[in-house]
Design a protein around this motif. Structure first.
Motif, PDB file in Angstrom:
ATOM      1  N   LEU A   1       8.572   3.582  -3.295  1.00 42.87           N
ATOM      2  CA  LEU A   1       8.977   2.430  -2.622  1.00 42.87           C
ATOM      3  C   LEU A   1       9.253   2.718  -1.240  1.00 42.87           C
ATOM      4  O   LEU A   1       9.012   1.719  -0.458  1.00 42.87           O
ATOM      5  CB  LEU A   1      10.389   2.037  -3.444  1.00 42.87           C
ATOM      6  N   ARG A   2       9.908   3.695  -0.919  1.00 44.03           N
ATOM      7  CA  ARG A   2      10.481   3.979   0.296  1.00 44.03           C
ATOM      8  C   ARG A   2       9.499   3.983   1.452  1.00 44.03           C
ATOM      9  O   ARG A   2       9.477   3.577   2.568  1.00 44.03           O
ATOM     10  CB  ARG A   2      11.113   5.230   0.460  1.00 44.03           C
ATOM     11  N   HIS A   3       8.065   4.604   0.914  1.00 40.36           N
ATOM     12  CA  HIS A   3       7.019   4.808   1.879  1.00 40.36           C
ATOM     13  C   HIS A   3       5.987   3.950   1.974  1.00 40.36           C
ATOM     14  O   HIS A   3       4.692   3.874   2.577  1.00 40.36           O
ATOM     15  CB  HIS A   3       6.568   5.813   1.775  1.00 40.36           C
ATOM     16  N   SER A   4       6.118   2.769   0.955  1.00 40.16           N
ATOM     17  CA  SER A   4       5.217   1.567   0.744  1.00 40.16           C
ATOM     18  C   SER A   4       4.989   0.840   1.851  1.00 40.16           C
ATOM     19  O   SER A   4       6.161   0.615   2.967  1.00 40.16           O
ATOM     20  CB  SER A   4       5.442   0.574  -0.385  1.00 40.16           C
ATOM     21  N   MET A   5       3.878   0.245   2.768  1.00 46.17           N
ATOM     22  CA  MET A   5       3.466  -0.522   3.339  1.00 46.17           C
ATOM     23  C   MET A   5       3.234  -1.706   2.705  1.00 46.17           C
ATOM     24  O   MET A   5       2.452  -2.034   2.292  1.00 46.17           O
ATOM     25  CB  MET A   5       2.189   0.046   4.151  1.00 46.17           C
TER      26      MET A   5
ATOM     27  N   TYR B   1      10.188  23.187 -10.818  1.00 49.22           N
ATOM     28  CA  TYR B   1      10.314  24.098  -9.608  1.00 49.22           C
ATOM     29  C   TYR B   1      10.099  23.029  -8.479  1.00 49.22           C
ATOM     30  O   TYR B   1      11.109  23.262  -7.522  1.00 49.22           O
ATOM     31  CB  TYR B   1       8.849  24.992  -9.540  1.00 49.22           C
ATOM     32  N   PHE B   2       9.425  22.134  -8.282  1.00 49.50           N
ATOM     33  CA  PHE B   2       9.005  21.329  -7.319  1.00 49.50           C
ATOM     34  C   PHE B   2      10.264  20.236  -7.066  1.00 49.50           C
ATOM     35  O   PHE B   2      10.706  19.863  -6.126  1.00 49.50           O
ATOM     36  CB  PHE B   2       7.557  20.531  -7.149  1.00 49.50           C
ATOM     37  N   ASP B   3      10.413  19.727  -8.227  1.00 41.75           N
ATOM     38  CA  ASP B   3      11.783  18.969  -8.420  1.00 41.75           C
ATOM     39  C   ASP B   3      13.051  19.472  -7.891  1.00 41.75           C
ATOM     40  O   ASP B   3      13.818  18.725  -7.171  1.00 41.75           O
ATOM     41  CB  ASP B   3      11.892  18.481  -9.966  1.00 41.75           C
ATOM     42  N   ILE B   4      13.339  20.895  -7.967  1.00 37.19           N
ATOM     43  CA  ILE B   4      14.382  21.347  -7.770  1.00 37.19           C
ATOM     44  C   ILE B   4      14.058  21.774  -6.116  1.00 37.19           C
ATOM     45  O   ILE B   4      15.128  21.447  -5.245  1.00 37.19           O
ATOM     46  CB  ILE B   4      14.587  22.827  -8.415  1.00 37.19           C
ATOM     47  N   LEU B   5      13.000  22.090  -5.773  1.00 38.61           N
ATOM     48  CA  LEU B   5      12.933  22.313  -4.234  1.00 38.61           C
ATOM     49  C   LEU B   5      13.065  21.043  -3.200  1.00 38.61           C
ATOM     50  O   LEU B   5      13.622  21.139  -2.502  1.00 38.61           O
ATOM     51  CB  LEU B   5      11.610  22.719  -4.031  1.00 38.61           C
ATOM     52  N   PHE B   6      12.660  20.028  -3.662  1.00 38.60           N
ATOM     53  CA  PHE B   6      12.646  18.890  -3.167  1.00 38.60           C
ATOM     54  C   PHE B   6      14.319  18.331  -3.021  1.00 38.60           C
ATOM     55  O   PHE B   6      14.848  17.690  -2.198  1.00 38.60           O
ATOM     56  CB  PHE B   6      11.787  17.671  -3.464  1.00 38.60           C
ATOM     57  N   ALA B   7      14.825  18.388  -4.279  1.00 30.56           N
ATOM     58  CA  ALA B   7      16.098  18.087  -4.294  1.00 30.56           C
ATOM     59  C   ALA B   7      17.115  19.010  -3.428  1.00 30.56           C
ATOM     60  O   ALA B   7      18.125  18.416  -2.583  1.00 30.56           O
ATOM     61  CB  ALA B   7      16.800  18.365  -5.770  1.00 30.56           C
ATOM     62  N   ILE B   8      16.876  20.202  -3.288  1.00 29.93           N
ATOM     63  CA  ILE B   8      17.563  20.861  -2.367  1.00 29.93           C
ATOM     64  C   ILE B   8      17.392  20.545  -0.901  1.00 29.93           C
ATOM     65  O   ILE B   8      18.506  20.602  -0.259  1.00 29.93           O
ATOM     66  CB  ILE B   8      17.108  22.725  -2.536  1.00 29.93           C
ATOM     67  N   ASN B   9      16.260  20.200  -0.596  1.00 34.76           N
ATOM     68  CA  ASN B   9      16.036  19.623   0.710  1.00 34.76           C
ATOM     69  C   ASN B   9      15.931  18.187   0.936  1.00 34.76           C
ATOM     70  O   ASN B   9      15.816  17.644   2.064  1.00 34.76           O
ATOM     71  CB  ASN B   9      14.567  19.817   0.915  1.00 34.76           C
ATOM     72  N   ARG B  10      16.859  17.779  -0.280  1.00 32.62           N
ATOM     73  CA  ARG B  10      16.979  16.093   0.095  1.00 32.62           C
ATOM     74  C   ARG B  10      15.962  15.407   0.358  1.00 32.62           C
ATOM     75  O   ARG B  10      15.943  14.374   1.341  1.00 32.62           O
ATOM     76  CB  ARG B  10      18.181  15.803   0.935  1.00 32.62           C
ATOM     77  N   LEU B  11      14.713  15.445  -0.085  1.00 30.15           N
ATOM     78  CA  LEU B  11      13.698  14.940  -0.050  1.00 30.15           C
ATOM     79  C   LEU B  11      12.935  14.045  -1.441  1.00 30.15           C
ATOM     80  O   LEU B  11      12.872  14.791  -2.458  1.00 30.15           O
ATOM     81  CB  LEU B  11      12.438  15.558   0.366  1.00 30.15           C
ATOM     82  N   SER B  12      12.738  12.765  -1.204  1.00 32.60           N
ATOM     83  CA  SER B  12      12.374  12.250  -2.482  1.00 32.60           C
ATOM     84  C   SER B  12      10.890  12.965  -2.850  1.00 32.60           C
ATOM     85  O   SER B  12      10.103  13.191  -1.837  1.00 32.60           O
ATOM     86  CB  SER B  12      12.248  10.710  -2.378  1.00 32.60           C
ATOM     87  N   HIS B  13      10.560  12.924  -4.158  1.00 33.44           N
ATOM     88  CA  HIS B  13       9.390  13.609  -4.530  1.00 33.44           C
ATOM     89  C   HIS B  13       8.116  12.784  -4.362  1.00 33.44           C
ATOM     90  O   HIS B  13       7.972  11.589  -4.651  1.00 33.44           O
ATOM     91  CB  HIS B  13       9.523  13.825  -6.143  1.00 33.44           C
ATOM     92  N   PRO B  14       7.093  13.462  -3.516  1.00 26.76           N
ATOM     93  CA  PRO B  14       5.964  12.485  -3.192  1.00 26.76           C
ATOM     94  C   PRO B  14       4.954  12.439  -4.325  1.00 26.76           C
ATOM     95  O   PRO B  14       4.078  11.797  -4.074  1.00 26.76           O
ATOM     96  CB  PRO B  14       5.278  13.563  -2.110  1.00 26.76           C
TER      97      PRO B  14
ATOM     98  N   LEU C   1       0.830  -1.117   0.117  1.00 29.65           N
ATOM     99  CA  LEU C   1       0.001  -0.146  -0.090  1.00 29.65           C
ATOM    100  C   LEU C   1       0.954   1.351  -0.032  1.00 29.65           C
ATOM    101  O   LEU C   1       1.844   1.422   0.677  1.00 29.65           O
ATOM    102  CB  LEU C   1      -0.896   0.171   1.033  1.00 29.65           C
ATOM    103  N   ALA C   2       0.536   2.264  -0.951  1.00 34.10           N
ATOM    104  CA  ALA C   2       1.272   3.257  -1.177  1.00 34.10           C
ATOM    105  C   ALA C   2       0.397   4.602  -1.058  1.00 34.10           C
ATOM    106  O   ALA C   2      -0.720   4.277  -0.671  1.00 34.10           O
ATOM    107  CB  ALA C   2       2.288   3.370  -2.300  1.00 34.10           C
ATOM    108  N   GLY C   3       0.859   5.791  -1.488  1.00 31.87           N
ATOM    109  CA  GLY C   3       0.083   6.837  -1.494  1.00 31.87           C
ATOM    110  C   GLY C   3       0.050   7.333  -0.198  1.00 31.87           C
ATOM    111  O   GLY C   3       0.505   7.178   0.900  1.00 31.87           O
TER     112      GLY C   3
END
Length: 264
Positions: A121-125, A195-208, A24-26
């Motif tokens: 994948l990382r957040h899948s249950m 824009y959001f791809d860059i923002l999450f990369a700057i913050n080292r967050l995988s894109h939700p 289950l993801a999302g």
């Protein structure tokens, strides 16, 4: 999971020889679900389950189902008898491993949404894992967000929101002059994807993914552009109004985002 209907569906699918794992993801897997959230159920298969078999199983647990949709991936989409909408997405673990290896370790990125599969994948249950293959895949990609990956995403996307010849701001301004409002909205959408791809990369967050990005950014990003929420909302407002002020605000949004790179 508390949804008994979902649990019974998962148990029935898990009995099939073709199924390696189910997850289950999302929003439900990251505790961001609300009354409008559906279930994103990923069925990892070694070979595709025949449509007639899927029909026989889903009709037991769904009040409505569309089988074998092929708009993005192979999906069965409908509504559980519990009343919750559901997407059953069929994937292969080797395919996913290959896609993630290209992104996470080889830094092959996109114009927008570069790390969505990784976040998924990382957040899948994990609900079923016959031979622990999905568990092992999660462990393989449970790694830090590398500087090299962030740099690749930034290098790919920054020119398109700034001054490359085909940059989105230029296209937005040209579309406004032509009164080509469909193109304005297309380009704003692509601008925000980068824009959001860059923002999450700057913050080292995988894109939700594509949903509730402002809410996610406000909750998860360590640093944000000045007046981030107001700027994005105003961008969308001005695009809808076909305002001549839109290019100036796009330029400001880009300048504010690029300023974050100097803070890292």
């Amino acid at each position: 999971m508390k949804d008994d209907v979902l649990n019974m569906l998962v148990n029935s699918l898990a009995k099939l020889d073709q199924v390696d794992a189910i997850a289950l993801a999302g929003s439900h897997s990251v505790k961001m679900s609300d009354s409008l959230s559906d279930y994103d159920l990923y069925i990892y298969v070694k070979e595709m389950i025949p449509v007639e078999v899927r029909a026989e199983i889903t009709e037991q647990y769904c009040s409505y189902i569309e089988l074998n949709n092929q708009f993005w991936e192979t999906e069965d989409d409908g509504v559980l008898s519990s009343g919750v909408e559901i997407e059953l997405i069929y994937r292969n673990l080797d395919w996913l491993d290959d896609e993630l290896n290209k992104t996470v370790f080889q830094y092959q990125v996109n114009t927008g949404y570069s790390t969505c599969f990784w976040a998924n994948l990382r957040h899948s249950m994990i609900l079923f894992d016959r031979d622990q293959k999905l568990t092992e895949l999660q462990k393989k990609y449970d790694v830090d967000y590398s500087d090299e990956l962030a740099a690749a995403i930034i290098a790919k996307n920054v020119p398109l929101i700034s001054n490359a010849f085909p940059a989105y701001p230029k296209q937005i301004a040209k579309a406004l002059k032509r009164n080509d409002f469909v193109s304005v909205h297309h380009r704003i959408t692509e601008y925000l994807a980068s824009y959001f791809d860059i923002l999450f990369a700057i913050n080292r967050l995988s894109h939700p993914g594509e949903k509730r990005l402002i809410q996610f950014a406000l909750a998860q990003c360590r640093i944000l552009p000045v007046n981030f929420e107001q700027t994005i909302e105003q961008l969308l407002l001005l695009a809808g109004q076909h305002s001549a002020e839109l290019p100036k605000l796009v330029e400001k949004a880009t300048t504010d985002l690029r300023a974050l790179m100097d803070e890292r």
